[in-house]
Design an enzyme around this catalytic site. Structure first.
Site, PDB file in Angstrom:
ATOM      1  N   HIS A 216       0.792  -1.236   0.000  1.00  0.00           N
ATOM      2  CA  HIS A 216       0.000   0.000   0.000  1.00  0.00           C
ATOM      3  C   HIS A 216       0.821   1.282   0.000  1.00  0.00           C
ATOM      4  O   HIS A 216       0.263   2.371  -0.056  1.00  0.00           O
ATOM      5  CB  HIS A 216      -0.967   0.019   1.198  1.00  0.00           C
ATOM      6  CG  HIS A 216      -0.294   0.286   2.518  1.00  0.00           C
ATOM      7  ND1 HIS A 216       0.212  -0.719   3.304  1.00  0.00           N
ATOM      8  CD2 HIS A 216      -0.035   1.440   3.181  1.00  0.00           C
ATOM      9  CE1 HIS A 216       0.751  -0.197   4.392  1.00  0.00           C
ATOM     10  NE2 HIS A 216       0.626   1.121   4.345  1.00  0.00           N
TER      11      HIS A 216
HETATM   12  C1  UD1 Z   1      -2.205   5.751   5.346  1.00  0.00           C
HETATM   13  C2  UD1 Z   1      -0.948   6.332   5.977  1.00  0.00           C
HETATM   14  C3  UD1 Z   1       0.155   5.288   5.956  1.00  0.00           C
HETATM   15  C4  UD1 Z   1      -0.300   3.997   6.619  1.00  0.00           C
HETATM   16  C5  UD1 Z   1      -1.605   3.532   5.993  1.00  0.00           C
HETATM   17  C6  UD1 Z   1      -2.125   2.359   6.767  1.00  0.00           C
HETATM   18  C7  UD1 Z   1      -0.538   8.748   5.675  1.00  0.00           C
HETATM   19  C8  UD1 Z   1       0.233   9.764   4.922  1.00  0.00           C
HETATM   20  N1  UD1 Z   1      -0.469   7.491   5.209  1.00  0.00           N
HETATM   21  O1  UD1 Z   1      -1.903   5.456   3.993  1.00  0.00           O
HETATM   22  O2  UD1 Z   1       1.256   5.779   6.681  1.00  0.00           O
HETATM   23  O3  UD1 Z   1       0.680   3.022   6.442  1.00  0.00           O
HETATM   24  O4  UD1 Z   1      -2.580   4.587   6.052  1.00  0.00           O
HETATM   25  O5  UD1 Z   1      -3.031   1.604   6.047  1.00  0.00           O
HETATM   26  O6  UD1 Z   1      -1.189   9.072   6.633  1.00  0.00           O
HETATM   27  N2  UD1 Z   1      -9.226   4.820   0.772  1.00  0.00           N
HETATM   28  C9  UD1 Z   1     -10.428   4.182   0.675  1.00  0.00           C
HETATM   29  N3  UD1 Z   1     -11.063   3.847   1.824  1.00  0.00           N
HETATM   30  C10 UD1 Z   1     -10.574   4.130   3.053  1.00  0.00           C
HETATM   31  C11 UD1 Z   1      -9.352   4.797   3.133  1.00  0.00           C
HETATM   32  C12 UD1 Z   1      -8.686   5.132   1.987  1.00  0.00           C
HETATM   33  O7  UD1 Z   1     -10.914   3.911  -0.413  1.00  0.00           O
HETATM   34  O8  UD1 Z   1     -11.221   3.783   4.069  1.00  0.00           O
HETATM   35  C13 UD1 Z   1      -8.482   5.129  -0.478  1.00  0.00           C
HETATM   36  C14 UD1 Z   1      -8.694   6.532  -1.010  1.00  0.00           C
HETATM   37  O9  UD1 Z   1      -8.710   6.457  -2.393  1.00  0.00           O
HETATM   38  C15 UD1 Z   1      -7.447   7.259  -0.553  1.00  0.00           C
HETATM   39  C16 UD1 Z   1      -6.392   6.160  -0.579  1.00  0.00           C
HETATM   40  O10 UD1 Z   1      -7.082   4.974  -0.219  1.00  0.00           O
HETATM   41  O11 UD1 Z   1      -7.120   8.329  -1.381  1.00  0.00           O
HETATM   42  C17 UD1 Z   1      -5.249   6.389   0.375  1.00  0.00           C
HETATM   43  O12 UD1 Z   1      -5.713   6.625   1.702  1.00  0.00           O
HETATM   44  P1  UD1 Z   1      -4.870   7.520   2.728  1.00  0.00           P
HETATM   45  O13 UD1 Z   1      -5.490   7.432   4.076  1.00  0.00           O
HETATM   46  O14 UD1 Z   1      -4.640   8.873   2.182  1.00  0.00           O
HETATM   47  O15 UD1 Z   1      -3.455   6.833   2.749  1.00  0.00           O
HETATM   48  P2  UD1 Z   1      -3.050   5.306   2.931  1.00  0.00           P
HETATM   49  O16 UD1 Z   1      -2.408   4.846   1.687  1.00  0.00           O
HETATM   50  O17 UD1 Z   1      -4.204   4.526   3.451  1.00  0.00           O
HETATM   51  N1  UDP Z   2      -3.946  -5.644   8.854  1.00  0.00           N
HETATM   52  C1  UDP Z   2      -5.240  -6.132   9.014  1.00  0.00           C
HETATM   53  N2  UDP Z   2      -5.903  -6.561   7.899  1.00  0.00           N
HETATM   54  C2  UDP Z   2      -5.357  -6.535   6.660  1.00  0.00           C
HETATM   55  C3  UDP Z   2      -4.027  -6.034   6.518  1.00  0.00           C
HETATM   56  C4  UDP Z   2      -3.358  -5.577   7.631  1.00  0.00           C
HETATM   57  O1  UDP Z   2      -5.766  -6.180  10.121  1.00  0.00           O
HETATM   58  O2  UDP Z   2      -6.022  -6.937   5.704  1.00  0.00           O
HETATM   59  C5  UDP Z   2      -3.246  -5.182  10.042  1.00  0.00           C
HETATM   60  C6  UDP Z   2      -1.906  -5.847  10.281  1.00  0.00           C
HETATM   61  O3  UDP Z   2      -2.092  -7.066  10.973  1.00  0.00           O
HETATM   62  C7  UDP Z   2      -1.165  -4.815  11.093  1.00  0.00           C
HETATM   63  C8  UDP Z   2      -1.723  -3.492  10.586  1.00  0.00           C
HETATM   64  O4  UDP Z   2      -2.925  -3.820   9.879  1.00  0.00           O
HETATM   65  O5  UDP Z   2      -1.461  -4.942  12.469  1.00  0.00           O
HETATM   66  C9  UDP Z   2      -0.758  -2.806   9.684  1.00  0.00           C
HETATM   67  O6  UDP Z   2      -1.379  -1.708   9.109  1.00  0.00           O
HETATM   68  P1  UDP Z   2      -1.037  -1.172   7.640  1.00  0.00           P
HETATM   69  O7  UDP Z   2      -0.292  -2.189   6.909  1.00  0.00           O
HETATM   70  O8  UDP Z   2      -2.321  -0.682   7.074  1.00  0.00           O
HETATM   71  O9  UDP Z   2      -0.164   0.126   7.967  1.00  0.00           O
HETATM   72  P2  UDP Z   2       1.356   0.353   8.388  1.00  0.00           P
HETATM   73  O10 UDP Z   2       1.676  -0.565   9.516  1.00  0.00           O
HETATM   74  O11 UDP Z   2       2.195   0.122   7.180  1.00  0.00           O
HETATM   75  O12 UDP Z   2       1.384   1.782   8.769  1.00  0.00           O
END
Ligand code: UD1
Ligand code: UDP
Length: 377
Positions: A216
């Site tokens: 992601h």
């Molecule tokens: C965010 C965090 C990242 C973290 C990740 C965990 C920042 C800068 N990034 O990244 O550090 O590792 O969360 O998962 O804060 N979207 C949906 N549904 C949702 C949420 C998001 O469709 O419920 C889509 C939207 O198109 C959005 C994109 O995902 O633009 C990215 O979401 P965003 O929260 O901006 O960043 P993440 O990639 O999720």
């Molecule tokens: N995780 C989850 N379901 C999924 C993928 C990840 O519950 O389908 C959990 C995973 O076990 C871990 C956390 O989400 O505890 C990690 O979050 P993510 O990868 O979204 O963000 P990051 O840690 O990179 O910020």
């Protein structure tokens, strides 16, 4: 009665928050009230409410509607709404986790309202300022009153940036309290990892030999050629080593795969590849244990691979969790097909007898809660 406002917004923060929420309720119920504010950064059911339900986290006291957007839009919306909440609630402390935009928005607003800020997962650095998370970490650490680092490396990083504790209270941003406390995610992996009944949505994978992946990071998903390189390389390796491949698809990956329909179709039509919805935390812990190997760019999942004693390829050039790489249980491969192929070949047959404990004793949340109570006296 003291009041803490915990600010969360993204999947890993709901998971981290579960550990302290549990301890505050169990050990300090008459002394402190924790109110959870959800920024609305993650809003899909599978990215948000599922965790509150299955991990028994207090439901959010307020959910803001920040949603998705560019960094400025998303962070700005959060800050405007968070300021209102903090000014009306005037908590004794604000608690934030990790490194997302929700973390940094909460940190900036709390510190400007002169409310003591507590940062859990302090001191971690990837040393890549092109990562939005790195900026969020640095800013948050530098305005915090209490900093809890999960690793010695994190403590060292903080010291290099001029933040180390002299141990003398009262702590304040010019005299922060800096503590090594272990990792709340390890607490949670122990606490929730014991459930033996396999979650229904993943039961079909029992007995199969599969690689588990999550992808992601913006630098992997948002550049079509980079994403294609990773996916095509891994598809080829799955065939070569006669494995299956399970991918719980993060919404950011979904959006970017849909933008390359031929790549998505190739994944969907492959009988050994399983694109599934993001799963709940307990199912994810189970998938990690059931897997043969893990390939991920997630901060949390690379560490959980270690907790589950599975070798891991990290689809990044650097990591803030350097210990798992130093032990040889994980390898940094970036998005480079050649590095991915070489490391995959080495790790797919690797056997490791011991997995030394790196992230505390499973009681990080207890230590953090005790220090927070002392701060608020
Ligand atoms: C965010 C965090 C990242 C973290 C990740 C965990 C920042 C800068 N990034 O990244 O550090 O590792 O969360 O998962 O804060 N979207 C949906 N549904 C949702 C949420 C998001 O469709 O419920 C889509 C939207 O198109 C959005 C994109 O995902 O633009 C990215 O979401 P965003 O929260 O901006 O960043 P993440 O990639 O999720
Ligand atoms: N995780 C989850 N379901 C999924 C993928 C990840 O519950 O389908 C959990 C995973 O076990 C871990 C956390 O989400 O505890 C990690 O979050 P993510 O990868 O979204 O963000 P990051 O840690 O990179 O910020």
């Amino acid at each position: 009665m003291k009041k803490i406002i915990t600010i969360v917004g993204a999947r890993p923060q709901f998971i981290k928050a579960a550990a302290l929420n549990r301890v505050f309720r169990r050990d300090y119920s008459g002394q402190v009230k924790e109110l959870i504010v959800h920024t609305g950064q993650h809003y899909d059911e599978s990215m948000s409410s599922v965790f509150f339900e299955e991990m028994d986290i207090d439901p959010p006291f307020v959910t803001l509607q920040s949603g998705s957007g560019t960094h400025g839009v998303q962070t700005g919306k959060m800050m405007i709404a968070l300021e209102e909440v903090l000014l009306s609630e005037r908590p004794d402390a604000v608690l934030v986790y990790g490194d997302t935009n929700s973390t940094m928005a909460g940190a900036l607003v709390a510190s400007k309202c002169n409310i003591p800020l507590v940062h859990v997962e302090a001191g971690l650095r990837s040393f890549m300022r092109t990562m939005p998370e790195e900026i969020n970490r640095i800013v948050t650490d530098h305005v915090s009153t209490l900093l809890f680092s999960p690793t010695q490396k994190g403590m060292d990083n903080l010291q290099k940036e001029g933040m180390s504790s002299n141990g003398h209270r009262p702590f304040h941003p010019e005299n922060p309290g800096v503590f090594l406390c272990g990792d709340v995610m390890y607490d949670n992996a122990l606490y929730y990892g014991g459930k033996s009944e396999v979650a229904a949505e993943i039961a079909f994978l029992e007995g199969r030999k599969f690689v588990l992946s999550t992808i992601h990071r913006d630098h992997n998903t948002d550049h079509p050629e980079v994403l294609r390189g990773i996916i095509e390389t891994l598809m080829h390796l799955i065939d070569t080593y006669q494995l299956e491949w399970v991918l719980p698809v993060h919404p950011r990956l979904k959006k970017n795969l849909e933008a390359q329909p031929d790549l998505l179709a190739a994944l969907q039509s492959h009988s050994k590849i399983h694109l599934i919805q993001p799963v709940g935390y307990i199912a994810m812990l189970q998938l990690e244990k059931m897997s043969h190997m893990i390939v991920t760019d997630s901060g949390g999942v690379q560490k959980e691979a270690y907790f589950a004693e599975r070798p891991c390829l990290i689809l990044r050039d650097t990591t803030e969790w350097t210990e798992i790489v130093e032990t040889g249980r994980a390898k940094l491969v970036g998005a480079d097909p050649e590095k991915i192929r070489t490391a995959f070949g080495e790790m797919v047959t690797a056997q490791f007898a011991e997995w030394p404990q790196l992230y505390g004793d499973g009681k990080a949340a207890e230590a953090i809660a005790a220090e927070m109570m002392a701060l608020m006296q």
